[in-house]
Design a protein around this motif. Structure first.
Motif, PDB file in Angstrom:
ATOM      1  N   LEU B  17      43.429  30.854  46.552  1.00 23.11           N
ATOM      2  CA  LEU B  17      44.300  31.880  45.969  1.00 23.11           C
ATOM      3  C   LEU B  17      43.585  33.234  46.054  1.00 23.11           C
ATOM      4  CD1 LEU B  17      45.369  29.927  42.761  1.00 23.11           C
ATOM      5  CD2 LEU B  17      46.841  30.474  44.709  1.00 23.11           C
ATOM      6  N   PHE B  18      44.312  34.260  46.468  1.00 22.82           N
ATOM      7  CA  PHE B  18      43.696  35.576  46.600  1.00 22.82           C
ATOM      8  C   PHE B  18      43.195  36.033  45.234  1.00 22.82           C
ATOM      9  CE2 PHE B  18      43.090  40.040  47.344  1.00 22.82           C
ATOM     10  CZ  PHE B  18      42.680  40.079  48.665  1.00 22.82           C
ATOM     11  N   GLU B  43      41.017  43.636  32.476  1.00 22.26           N
ATOM     12  CA  GLU B  43      41.460  42.247  32.362  1.00 22.26           C
ATOM     13  C   GLU B  43      42.864  41.963  32.910  1.00 22.26           C
ATOM     14  OE1 GLU B  43      43.035  38.613  30.896  1.00 22.26           O
ATOM     15  OE2 GLU B  43      43.725  40.561  30.176  1.00 22.26           O
ATOM     16  N   PRO B  44      43.868  42.826  32.629  1.00 21.12           N
ATOM     17  CA  PRO B  44      45.208  42.497  33.138  1.00 21.12           C
ATOM     18  C   PRO B  44      45.290  42.469  34.668  1.00 21.12           C
ATOM     19  CG  PRO B  44      45.303  44.270  31.505  1.00 21.12           C
ATOM     20  CD  PRO B  44      43.879  44.073  31.849  1.00 21.12           C
ATOM     21  N   TYR B  45      44.285  43.038  35.336  1.00 19.74           N
ATOM     22  CA  TYR B  45      44.375  43.190  36.798  1.00 19.74           C
ATOM     23  C   TYR B  45      43.406  42.312  37.573  1.00 19.74           C
ATOM     24  CZ  TYR B  45      47.034  47.025  35.028  1.00 19.74           C
ATOM     25  OH  TYR B  45      47.949  47.739  34.339  1.00 19.74           O
ATOM     26  N   SER B 295      43.613  49.626  37.827  1.00 17.53           N
ATOM     27  CA  SER B 295      45.023  49.242  37.759  1.00 17.53           C
ATOM     28  C   SER B 295      45.810  49.885  38.904  1.00 17.53           C
ATOM     29  CB  SER B 295      45.615  49.647  36.412  1.00 17.53           C
ATOM     30  OG  SER B 295      45.588  51.049  36.277  1.00 17.53           O
ATOM     31  N   GLU B 296      45.495  51.141  39.157  1.00 21.50           N
ATOM     32  CA  GLU B 296      46.192  51.866  40.216  1.00 21.50           C
ATOM     33  C   GLU B 296      45.952  51.226  41.594  1.00 21.50           C
ATOM     34  OE1 GLU B 296      46.211  56.509  41.523  1.00 21.50           O
ATOM     35  OE2 GLU B 296      45.367  56.027  39.567  1.00 21.50           O
ATOM     36  N   ILE B 297      44.687  50.873  41.842  1.00 18.56           N
ATOM     37  CA  ILE B 297      44.334  50.289  43.139  1.00 18.56           C
ATOM     38  C   ILE B 297      45.011  48.925  43.309  1.00 18.56           C
ATOM     39  CG2 ILE B 297      42.386  49.346  44.483  1.00 18.56           C
ATOM     40  CD1 ILE B 297      40.689  51.613  43.005  1.00 18.56           C
ATOM     41  N   VAL B 298      44.952  48.121  42.253  1.00 19.48           N
ATOM     42  CA  VAL B 298      45.514  46.770  42.325  1.00 19.48           C
ATOM     43  C   VAL B 298      47.039  46.826  42.495  1.00 19.48           C
ATOM     44  CG1 VAL B 298      45.866  44.647  40.990  1.00 19.48           C
ATOM     45  CG2 VAL B 298      43.595  45.677  41.108  1.00 19.48           C
ATOM     46  N   LYS B 299      47.687  47.704  41.725  1.00 18.59           N
ATOM     47  CA  LYS B 299      49.158  47.797  41.812  1.00 18.59           C
ATOM     48  C   LYS B 299      49.591  48.309  43.189  1.00 18.59           C
ATOM     49  CE  LYS B 299      49.953  48.972  36.997  1.00 18.59           C
ATOM     50  NZ  LYS B 299      50.136  50.200  36.213  1.00 18.59           N
ATOM     51  N   ALA B 300      48.932  49.356  43.663  1.00 20.19           N
ATOM     52  CA  ALA B 300      49.348  49.982  44.923  1.00 20.19           C
ATOM     53  C   ALA B 300      49.159  49.067  46.126  1.00 20.19           C
ATOM     54  CB  ALA B 300      48.574  51.276  45.126  1.00 20.19           C
ATOM     55  N   THR B 301      48.266  48.089  45.996  1.00 25.32           N
ATOM     56  CA  THR B 301      48.007  47.206  47.141  1.00 25.32           C
ATOM     57  C   THR B 301      48.776  45.883  47.007  1.00 25.32           C
ATOM     58  OG1 THR B 301      45.993  46.530  45.982  1.00 25.32           O
ATOM     59  CG2 THR B 301      45.730  48.131  47.749  1.00 25.32           C
ATOM     60  N   LYS B 305      48.777  40.636  39.198  1.00 22.71           N
ATOM     61  CA  LYS B 305      48.608  39.205  38.934  1.00 22.71           C
ATOM     62  C   LYS B 305      49.755  38.284  39.382  1.00 22.71           C
ATOM     63  CE  LYS B 305      44.789  38.537  35.841  1.00 22.71           C
ATOM     64  NZ  LYS B 305      44.281  38.387  34.496  1.00 22.71           N
ATOM     65  N   PRO B 306      50.998  38.473  38.933  1.00 22.19           N
ATOM     66  CA  PRO B 306      51.960  37.479  39.414  1.00 22.19           C
ATOM     67  C   PRO B 306      52.219  37.620  40.913  1.00 22.19           C
ATOM     68  CG  PRO B 306      53.028  39.126  38.012  1.00 22.19           C
ATOM     69  CD  PRO B 306      51.593  39.456  38.034  1.00 22.19           C
TER      70      PRO B 306
END
Lengths: 140, 310
Positions: B17-18, B43-45, B295-301, B305-306
């Motif tokens: 899993l990534f 934590e959320p990311y 958060s910005e990096i994780v969301k934009a890419t 999480k889900p």
């Protein structure tokens, strides 16, 4: 023949000779003294030997890993500079960059650099690496 | 039956899993609160949080105490152990103590030299190197014994990781070094900051070749640059980080005020370029003193999480 190959051949020659002598004389005090004195006299000027007593020169391209300021024995740290110099001593070529380059030139031991070296036994510092190495092989 | 994974990080990486991990900047604070606030931003990311071990040879909040605080707050730590400050006695003592408080992921590094930090007059230890640090902890893990042979009452079931830096010489050796660490007991790897995608690809090609296309899980280290000036400072002053000139120029094009945004965008571009490469198991975000950018990096890419498990 280049320098690295010459060192390698010398190592193999000494290994052959000493494998015959050390099992017989290895525990005799005068012989121990002779070995420690000769190792100091030869390996210090040639390789900057620090008499760790566990020589692995033939596995590290004939570059002494104890010359690394972190005394790393299993390869370079992640702090090597982009010009290949040491993180701690910026004017010195990284010991492991040299070791890697040299080991590729070796005839017999070029792959030995991939082996995992055990942690140093500091209680052997100042003793003869040849006696320790051949003696250990004989014991096991 | 295959044994149950020892941690959530292990479970994700073993199942392919990534995975996203991030490094928390340990605060110079004597209160728990400062650390918890930073960790809760990450934590959320991410799936687990790296706790450094007085990184840069600067004393910071104790890694084991920090791990304990994260565990109290239901956050999974990856605790880093370096060879700079502990000899083999201290390492083994700390590993079993850390296990007892619930630490499962241990990440082994050599550690920066003391000259890098703010106490250059300190005595460096380096009794072990990163490989023998791994073999030492792996010995505890697989045999339930100290190096001396003295037995523990059980075997600490740990998940061991190690660092790899494909971006500095000797380049040809770096993939072999990863495999040496794998043999010594490391199950997963995180890289140093990746700013040079081409260099990373050539490392990955060599690694894939050496492992017949099945390398151990590898997380690519990434991080945003605050400004072009910071990038230059990083390159000159932090050992092992190479920021190519073209990356700096890209950020420098913008006025000073907008450079922070450009730095995040450059990081997003790098994540997008590496995340789909064969052999990449995840990313490791190191946003020094800038947790909010994660958060910005994780969301934009598209790695929230889900989303990333679909």
């Amino acid at each position: 023949m280049n320098k690295i190959r010459a060192f390698e051949s010398t190592y193999l020659f000494c290994l052959k000779i000493l494998s015959g002598i050390i099992p017989v004389l290895g525990n005799k005090r005068p012989f121990m003294w002779f070995m420690v004195t000769s190792e100091k006299a030869l390996k210090k000027p040639l390789f900057g030997c620090q008499m760790c007593g566990q020589c692995i020169l033939h596995s590290t391209g004939m570059v002494c890993p104890m010359g690394c300021p972190k005394t790393l024995r299993n390869g370079p740290c992640g702090g090597v500079r982009s010009n290949g110099n040491c993180e701690i001593k910026p004017d010195m070529k990284c010991v492991w960059v040299r070791a890697w380059d040299n080991s590729t030139q070796m005839a017999v031991f070029s792959d030995s650099i991939k082996e995992i070296q055990p942690q140093l036994d500091h209680s052997l510092s100042g003793t003869s690496a040849w006696i320790n190495d051949i003696g250990k092989k004989n014991d096991s | 039956m295959t044994p149950k994974p020892v941690s959530d990080l292990a479970r994700r990486l073993e199942h392919g899993l990534f995975t996203v991990t991030a490094e928390v900047t340990l605060p110079d604070s004597i209160e728990k609160k400062a650390l918890v606030e930073r960790a809760q931003m990450l934590e959320p990311y991410c799936d687990a949080i790296n706790i450094t071990d007085s990184t840069g040879a600067v004393p910071h909040f104790s890694n084991i105490a920090a791990a304990s605080i994260l565990i109290e707050n239901d956050i999974e730590p990856i605790i880093q152990f370096s060879c700079r400050d502990r000899n083999r006695i201290a390492v083994q003592a700390d590993v079993i103590g850390a296990y007892a408080i619930g630490v499962r992921n241990i990440f082994c590094v050599t550690g920066d030299g003391v000259q890098t930090g703010d106490h250059p007059e300190a005595k460096p230890v380096f009794d072990l190197d990163s490989v023998t640090l791994l073999t030492t902890i792996n010995h505890l893990k697989t045999r339930g014994k100290f190096l001396s042979g003295r037995e523990l009452d059980d075997k600490p079931n740990l998940y061991l990781g190690a660092a790899v830096n494909p971006f500095v010489p000797p380049f040809e050796e770096r993939a072999l070094r990863l495999l040496k660490k794998h043999k010594a007991g490391a199950s997963f790897f995180q890289t140093q900051y990746c700013f040079d995608i081409e260099r990373f690809k050539s490392f990955l090609d060599r690694l894939l070749g050496l492992t017949k296309g099945a390398p151990p899980p590898l997380l690519v280290g990434v991080g945003p640059l605050r400004s072009a000036r910071f990038a230059r400072w990083l390159r000159e002053n932090v050992p092992g980080i190479d920021v190519p000139e073209h990356v700096i120029e890209k950020i420098e094009k913008y006025p000073r005020k907008e450079q922070q945004k450009a730095g995040v965008e450059a990081c997003i571009e790098i994540v997008d370029a590496v995340k789909t490469l064969t052999g990449v198991a995840g990313i490791h975000v190191m946003a020094y003193n800038w947790e909010a950018s994660v958060s910005e990096i994780v969301k934009a890419t598209g790695l929230s999480k889900p989303e990333r498990d679909n």
